[in-house]
Design an enzyme around this catalytic site. Structure first.
Site, PDB file in Angstrom:
ATOM      1  CG  HIS A   1      -9.097   3.870   2.297  1.00  0.00           C
ATOM      2  ND1 HIS A   1      -9.790   4.011   2.742  1.00  0.00           N
ATOM      3  CD2 HIS A   1      -8.056   2.809   3.295  1.00  0.00           C
ATOM      4  CE1 HIS A   1      -9.392   4.641   5.203  1.00  0.00           C
ATOM      5  NE2 HIS A   1      -8.643   3.321   4.683  1.00  0.00           N
TER       6      HIS A   1
ATOM      7  CG  HIS B   1      -1.416   0.143   6.053  1.00  0.00           C
ATOM      8  ND1 HIS B   1      -1.359   1.972   5.988  1.00  0.00           N
ATOM      9  CD2 HIS B   1      -1.655  -0.067   4.831  1.00  0.00           C
ATOM     10  CE1 HIS B   1      -2.136   1.865   4.818  1.00  0.00           C
ATOM     11  NE2 HIS B   1      -2.857   0.685   4.472  1.00  0.00           N
TER      12      HIS B   1
ATOM     13  CG  ASP C   1      -1.928  -1.750   1.226  1.00  0.00           C
ATOM     14  OD1 ASP C   1      -1.550  -2.319   1.126  1.00  0.00           O
ATOM     15  OD2 ASP C   1      -2.688  -0.546   1.717  1.00  0.00           O
TER      16      ASP C   1
ATOM     17  CG  HIS D   1      -7.111  -4.034   0.098  1.00  0.00           C
ATOM     18  ND1 HIS D   1      -5.839  -3.707   0.623  1.00  0.00           N
ATOM     19  CD2 HIS D   1      -7.520  -3.315   1.523  1.00  0.00           C
ATOM     20  CE1 HIS D   1      -6.002  -2.354   1.214  1.00  0.00           C
ATOM     21  NE2 HIS D   1      -7.151  -2.722   2.060  1.00  0.00           N
TER      22      HIS D   1
HETATM   23 FE   FE2 Z   1      -3.668   0.171   2.632  1.00  0.00          FE
HETATM   24 FE   FE2 Z   2      -7.000  -1.065   2.777  1.00  0.00          FE
END
Ligand code: FE2
Ligand code: FE2
Length: 265
Positions: free
Chosen positions: A69, A181, A9, A154
């Site tokens: 997102h 992350h 990411d 994800h």
């Molecule tokens: Fe992310």
């Molecule tokens: Fe995400």
């Protein structure tokens, strides 16, 4: 051997700058046939815009995956809707009426067919369609000669990511986790030849709470009052994995973690 570089990411301007600075040397050192990256946080941590997608694709990334997102910047909706062959994916298991696609089928410059499938988990995430059944449906529809098949899962929950990897073992070359992350140390090639890691980690500022200025996140947890999040600045790192895939069988033979750090912000 087909070499696939997958970058985790990309978070805000620090993440984009890190990719811009580090990618040329990564391309030189590892000579990947295919470069993939998750771009869901490219625009100040929340979403991605058409110019930022084009910028990242212009750096040598072949396909951008995303996640929850991807919808944050409204200008991406018509971009996803109008570019049916877009190299920016949204998770495939969003409802079919949502803009964009979750599967990209392409060919490397060396003439090797590949497919990138973007899926999203459902544990502690939006309650979208089943990623397992979406994978079944989309993988079955791929031409058998497309051997290089890479999945971005994800998702928040380690269990869901691991379960998907075992479910797809032998059917795809790699199941690569994104979204948390935080890089995990569990990279492995499963018995039937699927490379797996629970999370590649973020490409962005690690002096943070998953990319965001930590003071504001701490206040949010302490006060329970919504507040504005700023992209953090310090300890910028690139997190990636390199996967080697045997082109005839489509089985992975290795997966290794790659990290690059910038000395100062
Ligand atoms: Fe992310
Ligand atoms: Fe995400």
């Amino acid at each position: 051997m087909v070499r696939v570089l997958f970058i985790g990411d990309i978070f805000g301007q620090p993440g984009r700058r890190m990719v811009r600075e580090a990618l040329p040397s990564l391309l030189q050192e590892y000579a990947p046939d295919l470069v993939l990256a998750n771009g869901e946080n490219a625009a100040a941590g929340f979403g991605i815009t058409p110019p930022l997608a084009e910028e990242l694709l212009g750096l040598g990334i072949h396909v951008l995956t995303s996640g929850n997102h991807v919808w944050d910047k409204k200008e991406i909706l018509p971009y996803l809707a109008q570019h049916q062959d877009s190299r920016l994916l949204r998770p495939a298991n969003y409802p079919p009426s949502s803009p964009g696609r979750g599967l990209y089928v392409g060919r490397t410059s060396a003439g090797i067919d590949y497919a990138v499938l973007n899926l999203q988990g459902r544990v502690f995430m939006p309650t979208i369609d089943c990623p397992f059944r979406a994978a079944d449906r989309l993988l079955e529809a791929l031409p058998p000669e497309t051997k290089i098949r890479i999945v971005d899962i994800h998702a928040e929950a380690t269990s869901e990511k691991q379960a998907l990897a075992w479910y797809l073992d032998g059917r795809v070359a790699a199941v690569i986790g994104t979204h948390t992350h935080v890089p995990t140390a569990d990279e492995a090639v499963l018995p039937q030849g699927t490379a797996y890691i629970t999370d590649v980690g973020m490409t962005g500022p690690y002096d943070s709470v998953i990319g965001v200025e930590k003071e504001s996140i701490i206040r949010k947890f302490v006060d329970q009052v919504p507040c504005r999040f700023e992209v953090a600045k310090g300890d910028v790192r690139l997190a990636a994995v390199l996967i080697e895939v045997q082109p005839v069988s489509g089985r992975a033979v290795s997966i290794q973690r790659i990290e690059r750090r910038r000395a100062s912000a």
